[in-house]
Design an enzyme around this catalytic site. Structure first.
Site, short mmCIF file in Angstrom:
data_model
loop_
_atom_site.label_atom_id
_atom_site.label_comp_id
_atom_site.label_asym_id
_atom_site.label_seq_id
_atom_site.Cartn_x
_atom_site.Cartn_y
_atom_site.Cartn_z
N LYS A 143 0.89 -1.17 0.00
CA LYS A 143 0.00 0.00 0.00
C LYS A 143 0.93 1.22 0.00
CE LYS A 143 -4.10 2.11 1.00
NZ LYS A 143 -5.36 1.97 0.26
N GLU A 165 -1.77 -1.99 -4.01
CA GLU A 165 -3.08 -1.36 -3.86
C GLU A 165 -2.97 0.15 -3.96
OE1 GLU A 165 -6.38 -0.53 -0.45
OE2 GLU A 165 -5.33 -2.44 -0.35
N ALA A 199 -5.00 4.07 -3.79
CA ALA A 199 -5.72 4.79 -2.74
C ALA A 199 -6.91 5.47 -3.38
CB ALA A 199 -4.81 5.82 -2.06
N GLY A 200 -8.09 5.32 -2.77
CA GLY A 200 -9.27 5.91 -3.36
C GLY A 200 -9.59 5.28 -4.71
#
Length: 230
Positions: free
Chosen positions: A38, A117, A119-120
């Protein structure tokens, strides 16, 4: 054989992390090594070890390849706001080049199944001139789209899928993640998405009051087998 994907969502709270954790859990159950990243996370909490993000920790919990937290989530910000604003307030300059270098550390681990991954949603700014989608383009990984199934999701899903394809990336598939337990005409909405989306539906995950990785894994086993065999 190593397989890596960029996972994004139709919007904030579409369930990217829950689905990512479920896919990683399913891959573990299929005896595959797993790892996730992330790169940028807002809404982190201060701990004795420093800022920590619950999404990043959820991904770490389902990763069989263990890396230091700072390599899984190199950019962590306390306010639960847009990443570029959080970075500005923290005096940090985000760039695609820096995110790309950080991602290479993760990808070089050669886990059987790796997820990076976002974000948003897809077109989230990281600075005045760059977007997280530019980072995905730099990586050139196939994309898994998590569709948060609620009123309005058809428009969000089709626009996001179109943007991914227009950016020259492969849309490996999408996951229908029911986030509204009272979504009207659920079956009809899912059928419309199945008909109009320009990529296969990898899985349909019903609304789960407790959306643990183990519960979600039960619904994404075939999806995990499909994407890993691609």
């Amino acid at each position: 054989m190593m397989q890596a994907f960029f996972i994004t969502g139709t919007d904030t709270d579409a369930g990217k992390t829950s689905i990512a954790a479920g896919l990683l859990c399913a891959a573990k159950q299929q005896q595959r090594s797993t790892l996730a990243m992330k790169p940028v996370a807002s809404g982190c909490e201060m701990t004795a070890q420093g800022l920590r993000n619950s999404d990043a920790l959820a991904l770490i919990a389902q990763s069989t390849v263990q890396l230091p937290y700072s390599q899984v989530n190199p950019y962590a910000f306390a306010p639960a706001i847009a990443p570029h604003i959080a970075a500005q307030e923290a005096g940090v300059e985000l760039s695609v080049a820096d995110l790309y270098r950080a991602a290479q550390v993760v990808l070089q681990q050669q886990a059987d199944f790796t997820l990076i991954e976002g974000a948003g949603g897809w077109r989230v700014p990281i600075s005045a001139t760059e977007f997280l989608s530019d980072f995905a383009i730099a990586l050139q990984l196939p994309v898994i789209l998590v569709v948060g199934v609620k009123l309005g999701c058809i428009n969000h899903a089709l626009l996001t899928a179109q943007a991914i394809l227009n950016d020259g990336l492969e849309l490996a598939g999408w996951v229908a993640n029911v986030i509204d337990p009272n979504c009207a005409r659920l079956a009809e909405n899912l059928a419309t998405l199945q008909q109009l989306m320009p990529a296969p539906c990898l899985a349909e995950v019903p609304y789960l009051p407790v959306a643990s990785a183990e519960h979600i894994a039960e619904h994404v086993q075939q999806a995990c087998q499909y994407v890993v065999k691609q």
